[in-house]
Design a protein around this motif. Structure first.
Motif: not given
Ligand code: ATP
Ligand code: MG
Lengths: 218, 356
Positions: B324-325, B279-280, B307-308, B292-295
């Motif tokens: 938090f992922i 977890v970070l 993705l938490i 587009p970070l997640f892409q």
């Protein structure tokens, strides 16, 4: 009651009113500044000066601890200098005022001390000086207490003025003692007490109304 | 609300940009060092938020700025002028150029609203008609024209603070000091008071120093923030930067209520080692956060991540993201260097207990 007694009653009432009003006014004029001086020179006050504060407090306590009847007699030489005579209604005003001034100064002190410090601070932050603080904050904010305290002082003075008969000042108290008590004229006694009750209630009522009009806190 | 308020902030001397300069300001009360060497600059026209816990020294600091409190040491310059040596009489003209609003409003109960607002002008010696006209102007600015003749006791808390603001602005100060001006107000009223301050700041160019213990207040209106703890400035900078990457512990803890946090039930079960997913947290803000970070992440790590918790906030029009992922331990090193290249900050928090 005979017309003569009635006239006597009216005259005594007038004498009481004169003594109370005059000495009350004097105690207001001198007592309020003394009360202000006490608050200003106290610790954290706007003109902190503990030596002056303590000296002033001691003088006030000194006067306040002397029983009025003794003050009345002890002040006779002073009265003679100020009024020219040591007997009569006007002569009684001197000891009454001298007794009432420290009394009222203490009452004024309490009201002035209760003014929120934050208000003084706000006016300092605006660039106000001591006089501004006194004029715009201390006096106006304490006004309800100053007036209520003056009412108390007046009522107390009515009581104290009865003793002033001892130096021939006249007044309602004197009338009650000489006629009602010493000569057993119950009707006079009752009449005097009735007038005093009306007088005290009237002053208190006026005072309370004035306070209600002046008080804008909450 | 009317916005046509005349404003002639007094002449400014050689403009170095800083209205206030503090250097190593100290103030002790017996054993407690309320201010323990504060150095700080406040720029002309900015809103500087000063935040700290109760007892950190905030009020002492702000009260030093108009001489209500005297420092034991250090230097305080207001518009280039050293004020620490000034006596009460010399401070008075200076204070007229500094408006102050208070947590408990401090309105005079025996004066009407307009008399309260006009009082600073009375102190300056304005004639009555002029100062009442000016008071009317300011009451219009704060939206309280209809209360001019009322006494403060007839006003709500938010209205009282509006009067306090109008009063502080009456003498066209160059600087406005606010000590917990919204702490006694409900959230909605707080928002309207803050909006008013922001508005005054941008319309009139007034420098505002705002003390608070609520991050929300800083977030809403400040340009820069200084964090004070135990009488020291522990961190300062543009609000969005401090919010995105708080460095001092005090700042982090003050921010904890307003930034996304790892949900407690997950945080409690994290292990320092293990086979479970890592977890970070990722903090990414400003220009770096516009991509587009997640892409990008999905492309670079087809192995997957979860993705938490988290989200993107916008502070001073800058995106401030915190996520938090969780992802397989094997991918961790690659992901960390990948997002750090994007300008983000990554912190490994631990391993989840159950290998889901
Ligand atoms: N007049 C004073 N006498 C003694 N100690 C004081 C005085 N004023 C402040 N202090 C102390 O100095 C420290 C800082 O006080 P200050 O009022 O500046 O804190 P603050 O950050 O404004 O706190 P709060 O958020 O509770 O208002 C505290 O420990 C306080 O007890
Ligand atoms: Mg404080």
């Amino acid at each position: 009651m005979s017309p003569i007694m009635l006239e006597l009653l009216v005259r005594s009432l007038w004498e009481t009113l004169v003594m109370t009003a005059a000495s009350g006014l004097i105690s207001l004029v001198f007592g309020l500044p003394i009360g202000l001086a006490l608050v200003a020179t106290a610790r954290g006050g706007i003109a902190e000066n503990l030596a002056v504060n303590r000296a002033l407090g001691a003088v006030i306590n000194g006067f306040r601890s002397v029983p009025f009847i003794i003050l009345l007699v002890a002040l006779i030489p002073v009265t003679r200098v100020i009024v020219g005579t040591s007997i009569g209604t006007w002569a009684a005003i001197v000891p009454l005022a001298i007794a009432a001034t420290p009394y009222y100064a203490r009452i004024a002190e309490v009201s002035l001390r209760e003014v929120e410090r934050g208000l003084i601070e706000a006016v300092r932050a605006m660039g106000g000086n001591r006089w501004t603080i006194i004029r715009e904050v201390l006096i106006p904010e304490a006004m309800p207490g100053i007036v209520a305290g003056f009412t108390v002082t007046l009522v107390t003075l009515i009581g104290a003025s009865a003793m002033a008969g001892a130096i021939g000042a006249g007044g309602l108290g004197d009338l009650a003692i000489r006629y009602g008590y010493q000569r057993f004229e119950t009707a006079v006694m009752i009449a005097v007490v009735a007038v005093l009750i009306v007088l005290v209630c009237g002053i208190q009522w006026l005072g309370d109304r004035l306070v209600a009009r002046l008080d804008h806190r909450n | 609300m009317n916005r046509h308020v005349s404003w002639t902030p007094a002449e400014t001397t050689a403009d170095s940009g800083d209205v206030i300069r503090l250097a190593d300001v100290r103030r002790r009360f017996g054993e407690t060092a309320a201010l323990d060497g504060v150095s700080l600059g406040v720029r002309r026209g900015e809103i500087l938020g000063i935040i700290g816990r109760s007892g950190a020294g905030k009020s002492t600091l702000i009260r030093c700025l108009n001489g209500l409190e005297r420092p034991d040491g250090g230097s305080i310059e207001i518009e280039g002028r050293e004020i620490t040596g000034l006596g009460e009489a010399a401070l008075q003209p200076l204070r007229r150029r500094i408006g102050m609003i208070f947590q408990h409003f401090n309105l005079l109960s025996a004066k009407t609203v307009e008399e309260n607002v006009a009082l600073p002008l009375k102190i300056e010696g304005w004639p009555k008609a002029k100062r009442l006209a000016r008071a009317a102007e300011l009451l219009e600015l704060v939206g309280l024209s209809d209360k001019a003749r009322a006494y403060p006791s007839a006003l709500s808390g938010g209205q009282k603070q509006r009067v306090g603001i109008a009063r502080a602005l009456a003498a066209s100060p160059a600087l406005l000091l606010s000590d917990e001006a919204t702490s006694a107000l409900d959230p909605e009223t707080t928002r309207s008071i803050l909006a008013l301050l922001k508005d005054i700041n941008s319309k009139l160019g007034l420098t505002i120093l705002l003390i608070t213990h609520e991050m929300e207040v800083v977030r809403n209106i400040a340009d820069r923030v200084a964090v004070i703890d135990a009488g020291r400035i522990v961190e300062q900078g543009p609000v969005w930067q401090v919010f995105a990457t708080p460095k001092a512990e005090t700042t982090k803890s003050l921010l904890s209520g307003i930034r996304p946090q790892l949900p407690a039930h997950i945080a409690q079960t994290l292990l320092s080692e293990g086979p479970g997913d890592v977890v970070l947290s990722i903090d990414i803000a400003g220009p770096a956060a516009t991509g587009p970070l997640f892409q990008d992440l999905s492309k670079a790590f087809p192995g997957g991540y979860r993705l938490i918790h988290g989200g993107v906030d916008h502070i001073q029009k800058q995106p401030v993201g915190r996520f938090f992922i969780a992802l397989p331990a094997a991918s961790t090193a690659g992901l960390v260097s990948f997002v750090e290249r994007l300008g983000a900050q990554v912190e490994v928090l631990g391993h989840v207990a159950d290998h889901a």
